[in-house]
Design a protein around this motif. Structure first.
Motif, short mmCIF file in Angstrom:
data_model
loop_
_atom_site.label_atom_id
_atom_site.label_comp_id
_atom_site.label_asym_id
_atom_site.label_seq_id
_atom_site.Cartn_x
_atom_site.Cartn_y
_atom_site.Cartn_z
N ASP A 124 0.84 -1.19 0.00
CA ASP A 124 0.00 0.00 0.00
C ASP A 124 0.88 1.25 0.00
O ASP A 124 0.66 2.21 -0.74
N ARG A 125 1.91 1.20 0.83
CA ARG A 125 2.83 2.34 0.95
C ARG A 125 3.54 2.61 -0.38
O ARG A 125 3.61 3.74 -0.84
N THR A 130 2.62 1.73 -3.31
CA THR A 130 1.66 2.18 -4.32
C THR A 130 1.39 3.67 -4.17
O THR A 130 1.26 4.39 -5.16
N GLY A 131 1.35 4.12 -2.91
CA GLY A 131 1.20 5.55 -2.67
C GLY A 131 2.38 6.33 -3.25
O GLY A 131 2.22 7.40 -3.82
N MET A 132 3.59 5.75 -3.11
CA MET A 132 4.78 6.43 -3.64
C MET A 132 4.77 6.46 -5.16
O MET A 132 5.23 7.43 -5.76
N SER A 183 2.29 6.90 -6.92
CA SER A 183 1.40 7.98 -7.35
C SER A 183 1.88 9.35 -6.90
O SER A 183 1.25 10.36 -7.18
N SER A 184 2.99 9.40 -6.15
CA SER A 184 3.46 10.73 -5.73
C SER A 184 4.93 10.97 -6.02
O SER A 184 5.35 12.11 -6.14
#
Lengths: 237, 270
Positions: free
Chosen positions: B154-155, B157-159, B161-162
């Motif tokens: 999850d972490r 995947t967040g990265m 997108s950022s």
């Protein structure tokens, strides 16, 4: 390069007595809630007692130890307190008295002392700023802050994610991470969510961990709000 | 149009390198010129998994530092035509990876006619992992059916997108695929393991494949032969399905349901 005057919103913490352990506790509590968010956050110490013999250097130490930065000291200070602050090179901040001084001009009472205001931390008006809306999942490690307004999350909030608002928080999905409403101290703020399964929910600094959540609310649509300073969870229908 | 695909996970030991090797091989078998780059600087593994460790001369860091050119560093796979490996350095550390350096390598690989550039990410969220995902067009997030692995995915995947180039330049976002490895339907049925549905609920990422737990994966690693080449094994077939889905071919999920073996099949070992 010109010198300008700008307004800033700052966190304010009140100090009432010479015993500074309460200050340390309060700051520590905030820090634990959202360590990254409050790291190096400027904070103002509001002195509520002009007779107290306060050790300002120690205050600065406590603030720094908890990861904040002391922006200055405010309050109705005595001369000796002011001297001490000057000696320690700590800024004295005056609250904006625009509103008050306007009244003075209109009513023509120049000598009147402005009545001591109750130290309020919720210094913003939520309607001035538009609600912040985030579409999509907030993932672990991500942090979203809605400054001086409400926050709407149209998606799930993963475990390890942190959503913070100075106003209310609405989640149209599952809350598994941390939700911090009323971050500037607004006690009337609430957290609304479709599915409640959080690590932590906090309203104006009063928080509940997942361990302390009543079982009957887990996985349900809920509102979390404060009543008499205590977090209350109700089912949304 | 060349595609840069990062294979990542956040957590270590979930099967990134195994998956990079298998998927890279699968893509090359389809006829596309493919390179797998090992970004795990200092902990070089990909060459072992792909069985080319004895032919490594130069590495990614040599190329970035201009000590060797790309052609010298690329190792040609002996089994699969059109498949190349760009090994990691075993002696440097991850700080040797620079954004400019990686960008130049990827640009040169594209100019060289590579259709798929697979970036095998190291574990963690530090420099190496960030460099592996920065230039990605697509990502394969590898997850074990287990809570800590899911959270790390999850972490990361967040990265994606950022912290990726696509997010910084506000292009269309990195296309993220979920690859579940070491899945054991029997243990899922006994509720000892997260199910595909649980993981989907927690991550919300499109599934590209489910690789069943299999002894063949370890055997393949030990032999230095990507498991996808073992077309008799469930894991090999599942990787082939994943590769097909990556290329846009629809495939039914296999090996995800637990079927209790009946008396006869146990007797005959069917």
């Amino acid at each position: 390069m010109t010198l300008k005057s700008l307004n800033f919103s700052l966190l304010v913490v009140a100090v009432e007595t010479e015993d500074l352990s309460q200050l340390a506790d309060e700051l520590n509590k905030r820090r634990i809630m959202a360590p990254d968010f409050f790291q190096y956050a400027p904070v103002v110490v509001h002195v509520e007692n002009d007779t107290a013999n306060l050790d300002f250097l120690r205050i600065r130490e406590i603030v720094t130890e908890n990861g904040f930065i002391l922006a200055g000291v405010s309050g109705e200070l005595s001369d000796s307190q002011k001297e001490a602050l000057h000696a320690d090179k700590i800024a004295i901040l005056r609250r904006s008295k625009r509103q008050a001084s306007k009244e003075v001009v209109v009513e023509d009472k120049p000598a009147e002392v402005v009545p001591e205001e109750v130290a309020e931390t919720a210094t913003f008006i939520a309607n001035e700023v538009k609600t912040k809306i985030v579409t999509g999942r907030v993932r672990s490690g991500q942090q979203i802050y809605a400054k001086e307004c409400d926050l709407v999350i149209n998606g799930d909030v993963s475990a390890g994610a942190e959503i913070i608002a100075d106003g209310n928080i609405h989640i149209y999905g599952t809350l598994r991470g941390r939700a911090i409403a009323g971050a500037m101290g607004d006690q009337t703020a609430s957290v609304f969510c479709r599915v409640l399964a959080p690590e932590l929910v906090s309203i104006a600094g009063v928080f509940k961990l997942s361990e302390g959540l009543p079982h009957e609310h887990l996985g349900k649509s809920c509102i979390v709000s404060l009543r008499n300073g205590q977090p209350v969870i109700e089912t949304l229908n | 149009m060349a595609k840069v695909i990062v294979v990542t996970s956040g957590k270590g030991g979930v099967g990134k390198t195994t998956s990079s090797a298998a998927i890279g091989t699968g893509l090359a078998l389809s006829g596309a010129k493919t390179v797998v780059i090992d970004f795990d600087i200092g902990l070089r593994n990909l060459d072992l998994i792909m069985g080319c460790e004895r032919r490594v001369v130069y590495d990614l860091i040599n190329v970035i530092n201009g000590e060797a050119n790309l052609q010298q560093a690329l190792v040609k796979d002996k089994r699969t035509p059109g498949l190349f490996i760009l090994p990691a350095s075993q002696t440097r550390n991850k700080d040797a990876l620079t954004k400019e350096g990686v960008e130049k390598v990827i640009t040169d690989l594209k100019a060289d006619g590579f259709e798929y550039i697979i970036c095998d990410s190291p574990a963690g969220i530090e420099q190496g992992a960030m460099m592996a995902l920065y230039f990605a067009d697509e990502a394969i997030v590898t997850t074990n059916p287990e809570v800590s692995s899911v959270r790390d995915s999850d972490r990361i995947t967040g990265m994606l997108s950022s912290k990726s180039l696509r997010s910084e330049q506000q292009l269309s976002p990195v296309k993220v695929h979920l690859l579940i490895t070491r899945y054991c339907p029997e243990r899922v049925q006994r509720e000892e393991m997260l199910s595909i549905e649980d993981i989907d609920d927690l991550l919300g990422i499109d599934l590209v494949g489910v690789i069943p737990e299999s002894q063949e994966v370890l055997n393949a690693s030990n032999m230095g032969e990507p498991v996808i080449l073992n077309t008799d094994s469930d894991a090999g077939k599942a990787y082939q399905d994943a590769v097909d889905r990556l290329m846009g071919i629809e495939r039914e999920l296999r090996f995800v349901k637990f079927e209790k073996k009946g008396f006869l099949s146990r007797l005959f070992g069917a």
